[in-house]
Write an enzyme that holds these catalytic residues in place. Structure first.
Site, mmCIF file in Angstrom:
data_model
loop_
_atom_site.group_PDB
_atom_site.id
_atom_site.type_symbol
_atom_site.label_atom_id
_atom_site.label_comp_id
_atom_site.label_asym_id
_atom_site.label_seq_id
_atom_site.Cartn_x
_atom_site.Cartn_y
_atom_site.Cartn_z
ATOM 1 N N PHE A 172 44.821 31.930 -55.051
ATOM 2 C CA PHE A 172 43.609 31.579 -54.504
ATOM 3 C C PHE A 172 42.360 32.257 -54.529
ATOM 4 O O PHE A 172 41.314 31.698 -54.453
ATOM 5 C CB PHE A 172 44.134 31.417 -52.870
ATOM 6 C CG PHE A 172 43.847 32.689 -52.180
ATOM 7 C CD1 PHE A 172 42.662 33.047 -51.741
ATOM 8 C CD2 PHE A 172 45.177 33.569 -52.096
ATOM 9 C CE1 PHE A 172 42.592 34.632 -51.205
ATOM 10 C CE2 PHE A 172 44.988 34.742 -51.550
ATOM 11 C CZ PHE A 172 44.087 35.159 -51.106
ATOM 12 N N LYS A 196 48.426 23.924 -62.450
ATOM 13 C CA LYS A 196 48.690 23.961 -61.230
ATOM 14 C C LYS A 196 47.736 24.801 -60.418
ATOM 15 O O LYS A 196 47.941 25.935 -60.171
ATOM 16 C CB LYS A 196 50.077 24.163 -60.768
ATOM 17 C CG LYS A 196 50.331 23.649 -59.308
ATOM 18 C CD LYS A 196 51.369 24.633 -58.661
ATOM 19 C CE LYS A 196 51.188 25.606 -57.939
ATOM 20 N NZ LYS A 196 50.048 25.402 -56.971
ATOM 21 N N GLU A 199 47.169 25.610 -54.180
ATOM 22 C CA GLU A 199 47.024 24.651 -52.923
ATOM 23 C C GLU A 199 46.155 25.185 -51.991
ATOM 24 O O GLU A 199 45.501 24.255 -51.236
ATOM 25 C CB GLU A 199 48.403 24.436 -52.418
ATOM 26 C CG GLU A 199 48.968 25.564 -51.671
ATOM 27 C CD GLU A 199 49.714 26.502 -52.441
ATOM 28 O OE1 GLU A 199 49.565 26.667 -53.936
ATOM 29 O OE2 GLU A 199 50.423 27.533 -51.827
ATOM 30 N N LYS A 200 45.417 26.388 -51.955
ATOM 31 C CA LYS A 200 44.530 26.551 -50.786
ATOM 32 C C LYS A 200 43.123 26.200 -51.421
ATOM 33 O O LYS A 200 42.196 26.293 -50.316
ATOM 34 C CB LYS A 200 44.706 28.145 -50.331
ATOM 35 C CG LYS A 200 46.121 28.608 -50.057
ATOM 36 C CD LYS A 200 46.174 29.762 -49.634
ATOM 37 C CE LYS A 200 47.471 30.403 -49.134
ATOM 38 N NZ LYS A 200 48.375 30.720 -49.829
ATOM 39 N N SER A 249 51.160 36.747 -56.811
ATOM 40 C CA SER A 249 51.820 37.602 -56.342
ATOM 41 C C SER A 249 53.194 38.105 -56.793
ATOM 42 O O SER A 249 53.612 37.391 -57.542
ATOM 43 C CB SER A 249 52.310 37.318 -54.774
ATOM 44 O OG SER A 249 53.128 36.220 -54.787
ATOM 45 N N CYS A 304 42.468 41.401 -57.143
ATOM 46 C CA CYS A 304 43.366 41.935 -57.647
ATOM 47 C C CYS A 304 43.079 43.394 -58.050
ATOM 48 O O CYS A 304 43.743 44.404 -58.335
ATOM 49 C CB CYS A 304 44.283 41.150 -58.939
ATOM 50 S SG CYS A 304 43.145 40.851 -60.351
ATOM 51 N N GLU A 404 50.792 45.881 -50.931
ATOM 52 C CA GLU A 404 49.322 45.507 -51.199
ATOM 53 C C GLU A 404 48.756 44.754 -50.016
ATOM 54 O O GLU A 404 49.448 43.821 -49.456
ATOM 55 C CB GLU A 404 49.574 44.384 -52.480
ATOM 56 C CG GLU A 404 48.074 43.851 -52.696
ATOM 57 C CD GLU A 404 48.240 42.748 -53.825
ATOM 58 O OE1 GLU A 404 49.072 41.815 -53.961
ATOM 59 O OE2 GLU A 404 47.388 42.792 -54.708
HETATM 60 P P1 NAD Z 1 50.742 33.565 -54.710
HETATM 61 O O1 NAD Z 1 51.914 34.083 -55.475
HETATM 62 O O2 NAD Z 1 51.070 33.333 -53.193
HETATM 63 O O3 NAD Z 1 50.342 32.098 -55.147
HETATM 64 C C1 NAD Z 1 50.226 31.849 -56.444
HETATM 65 C C2 NAD Z 1 50.633 30.454 -56.933
HETATM 66 O O4 NAD Z 1 51.990 30.793 -57.034
HETATM 67 C C3 NAD Z 1 50.283 29.476 -56.119
HETATM 68 O O5 NAD Z 1 49.825 28.518 -57.098
HETATM 69 C C4 NAD Z 1 51.410 29.104 -55.406
HETATM 70 O O6 NAD Z 1 51.433 27.768 -55.087
HETATM 71 C C5 NAD Z 1 52.603 29.394 -56.153
HETATM 72 N N1 NAD Z 1 53.642 29.963 -55.343
HETATM 73 C C6 NAD Z 1 53.566 30.896 -54.383
HETATM 74 N N2 NAD Z 1 54.773 31.247 -54.023
HETATM 75 C C7 NAD Z 1 55.663 30.786 -54.696
HETATM 76 C C8 NAD Z 1 57.353 31.007 -54.808
HETATM 77 N N3 NAD Z 1 57.933 31.733 -54.062
HETATM 78 N N4 NAD Z 1 57.778 30.271 -55.619
HETATM 79 C C9 NAD Z 1 56.943 29.470 -56.935
HETATM 80 N N5 NAD Z 1 55.581 29.319 -56.666
HETATM 81 C C10 NAD Z 1 55.003 30.055 -55.764
HETATM 82 O O7 NAD Z 1 49.428 34.419 -54.667
HETATM 83 P P2 NAD Z 1 47.947 34.118 -54.176
HETATM 84 O O8 NAD Z 1 48.217 34.433 -52.548
HETATM 85 O O9 NAD Z 1 47.605 32.740 -54.022
HETATM 86 O O10 NAD Z 1 47.015 35.244 -54.793
HETATM 87 C C11 NAD Z 1 47.159 36.568 -54.156
HETATM 88 C C12 NAD Z 1 48.044 37.419 -55.086
HETATM 89 O O11 NAD Z 1 47.630 37.258 -56.656
HETATM 90 C C13 NAD Z 1 47.744 38.916 -55.012
HETATM 91 O O12 NAD Z 1 49.128 39.531 -54.955
HETATM 92 C C14 NAD Z 1 46.817 39.427 -55.938
HETATM 93 O O13 NAD Z 1 46.961 40.860 -56.245
HETATM 94 C C15 NAD Z 1 47.321 38.654 -57.248
HETATM 95 N N6 NAD Z 1 46.348 38.417 -57.981
HETATM 96 C C16 NAD Z 1 46.556 39.231 -59.132
HETATM 97 C C17 NAD Z 1 45.733 39.101 -60.363
HETATM 98 C C18 NAD Z 1 45.948 39.893 -61.652
HETATM 99 O O14 NAD Z 1 45.274 39.523 -62.611
HETATM 100 N N7 NAD Z 1 46.967 40.803 -61.616
HETATM 101 C C19 NAD Z 1 44.428 38.345 -60.215
HETATM 102 C C20 NAD Z 1 44.354 37.671 -59.057
HETATM 103 C C21 NAD Z 1 45.319 37.627 -58.011
#
Ligand code: NAD
Length: 520
Positions: A172, A196, A199-200, A249, A304, A404
């Protein structure tokens, strides 16, 4: 039924809040060139984190629709891969122009759905735009290698070819930049794509896809499906998808990495972070404090690359008070307000989690130098706001350090020497980035050599590298072996074919030899 995304975009950002609240538009999927409403009756509300207003609704795409998107991408692949690379580049050239034209609209959508300030939302768009600009040089980036006469009359060359259907799963926190890390590189290499969005905040992805089509991207080359876990699992399992780019994440990233690699797919998975900044007493005080405040609290700590932990070495610990003064001066408000420095966090649950981690720090002995948990923002009383928060005397065994936090919270630790500070950073499981602030070249060089982090800042907080380099997280912050964008990104979205050719007048009657061919 077909949906015109222009109307969607207008609705989701400009329509009167009251009319949106009454009838929030459903976000369309993009399948085979048509923006279509999902048949699914289930959807998730996209909520403005500053107001709790429902901006739009995201459908949980049905399995049939998901299959239709993959099959549109598969069908589009043969002619797209044979489209001249110069034509593919020109579409990117047009796309970057259109993104510039619509930056304000994109930024407004991002602020509405994600909450970051308008200025920061412009940065989100711009950092993605730079990847599109880079993709305009794909012919050069994708060039293979040639070695003439490797044996008598034999030449060998390697070419990089597209993989087929690739997919991207987004977080998101950067609704424009992260989709733009993915599909422009993938499609300019000749792949087709299924995206994809989070969703947020799916609005920016739809607007970008609309621009890509206006730029001339043929039907089926870029498809979008919405959803959560089920859609992600379908992407991991689908036999027609060859590669997955994931950002988010660790829980989701490691799940996707193992599930999709077990199916033989390529995966690049950028995950969580705990970025440290080491401050030496010889650093420029003013510039360092500004960098810590900007990188710690910018985007409400939801980057991140946020600098979430400061390790003060020796005397620099006395700077904590000045840090607090500068953090206190920041203006917390809705991202739409021109004087806001930081906006809300993404959801009520995210706010609760951040507050819980701060509390756990206090209970395990950290000193709360600045507490932003009870902030009330006039005019936005329902927003998920947390003001800048600073915890000092944090130690490595505390939960607030191990997890984190992903909010506007800066942890302060201390070390007696640079050596000790480097040890603290290296023991942390994450390896996204680390920075040092110093005026000593020798100290900076030692840090750069010994630090175990993918992105290193020297007198700059953790930088997101420009697209001619790659985004190089390491340790628990990355799984896979080819990073996003830059040369590694092109390698990720292409496979090598090595051709050995012989063109010579073959001498007759030399007979057959079954020995292993060797070059001569
Ligand atoms: P998230 O993992 O909750 O969601 C990311 C995507 O994965 C979404 O599209 C979601 O629908 C899907 N998803 C979530 N949980 C899932 C599961 N259990 N099974 C399958 N799909 C799932 O992450 P977020 O809260 O949207 O983003 C924040 C996180 O992203 C933080 O940990 C941040 O550090 C990380 N991030 C990393 C970078 C990088 O380049 N390293 C960049 C941006 C964000």
């Amino acid at each position: 039924k077909a949906v015109r995304p222009q109307i969607f975009a207008r609705f989701s950002t400009v329509a009167e809040p009251s009319s949106r609240q009454h009838n929030p538009p459903r976000v369309p999927n993009l399948i085979g060139g048509a923006f279509v409403d999902s048949q699914s009756s289930e959807s998730i509300d996209v909520i403005n984190p500053a107001t709790q207003e429902v901006v739009s609704r995201v459908p949980l795409t049905t399995n049939e629709e998901f299959r239709a998107a993959v099959s549109a991408a598969k069908q589009a692949f043969p002619s797209w891969r044979n489209t001249p690379i110069t034509t593919r580049q020109r579409i990117m050239l047009k796309l970057q122009e259109l993104i510039r034209r619509d930056t304000d609209k994109l930024a407004l959508n991002i602020t509405t759905e994600q909450g970051k300030t308008l200025k920061d939302a412009h940065g989100d768009v711009f950092r993605g735009l730079e990847v599109v600009e880079h993709a305009c040089g794909m012919a050069t980036l994708q060039m293979g290698e040639y070695a003439p006469n490797v044996s008598n009359g034999i030449d060998t060359f390697s070419i990089r070819e597209p993989l087929g259907v690739c997919a991207g799963i987004c977080p998101f926190n950067f609704p424009a930049m992260i989709p733009l890390w993915m599909f422009p590189v993938a499609v300019t290499c000749g792949n087709t794509f299924v995206l994809k969005p989070s969703e947020k905040d799916p609005g920016a992805s739809i607007m970008l896809a609309e621009l890509a089509m206006e730029a001339g991207l043929p039907k089926g080359v870029l498809n979008i499906v919405h959803g959560t876990h089920d859609t992600v699992n379908a992407i991991c399992d689908d036999d027609d998808i060859r590669a997955i780019s994931f950002v988010g994440s660790n829980v989701a990233g490691m799940h996707i990495y193992s599930r999709a690699s077990a199916k033989g797919k390529r995966v690049q998975s950028n995950m969580g972070a705990k970025n440290h900044g080491i401050v030496l007493p010889d650093a420029n005080i003013d510039a360092t404090l500004n960098a810590l405040v900007a990188a710690g609290f910018g985007a409400a700590g939801q980057r991140c690359m946020a600098l979430s932990t400061v390790v003060f070495v020796g005397d620099s610990k006395s700077w904590e008070d000045k840090l607090v003064e500068r953090a206190k001066a920041l203006k917390v408000s809705a991202g739409i307000e021109p004087d806001a420095d930081l906006g809300p966090v993404i959801s009520k649950q995210a706010k609760e989690r951040v507050c819980r981690l701060v509390q756990s720090g206090v209970e395990s002995g950290a000193r709360l130098l600045l507490d932003g948990r009870n902030i009330v923002v006039p005019g936005y009383e329902d927003g998920n706001f947390i003001g800048p928060t600073i915890l000092a005397d944090v130690t490595a065994d505390m939960e607030c350090y191990k997890e984190e936090i992903f909010g506007p919270v800066l942890l302060c630790m201390q070390a007696g020497s640079l050596e000790e500070a480097i040890n603290i950073v290296n023991k942390n499981k994450y390896g996204n980035g680390a920075a040092i602030f110093t005026s000593s070249g020798a100290a900076a060089r030692k840090f750069q050599t010994e630090i175990e982090a993918g992105q290193v800042g020297i007198n700059v907080p953790i930088p997101v590298p420009l697209p001619f380099f790659s985004f190089t997280g390491s340790k628990a912050s990355f799984a896979g072996d080819l990073n996003f964008y830059g040369k590694a990104g092109v390698n990720f979205y292409t496979q090598i074919k090595t051709v050995t050719q012989q063109w010579k007048d073959l001498p007759g009657g030399s007979g057959v030899s079954l020995a292993m061919p060797t070059s001569q």
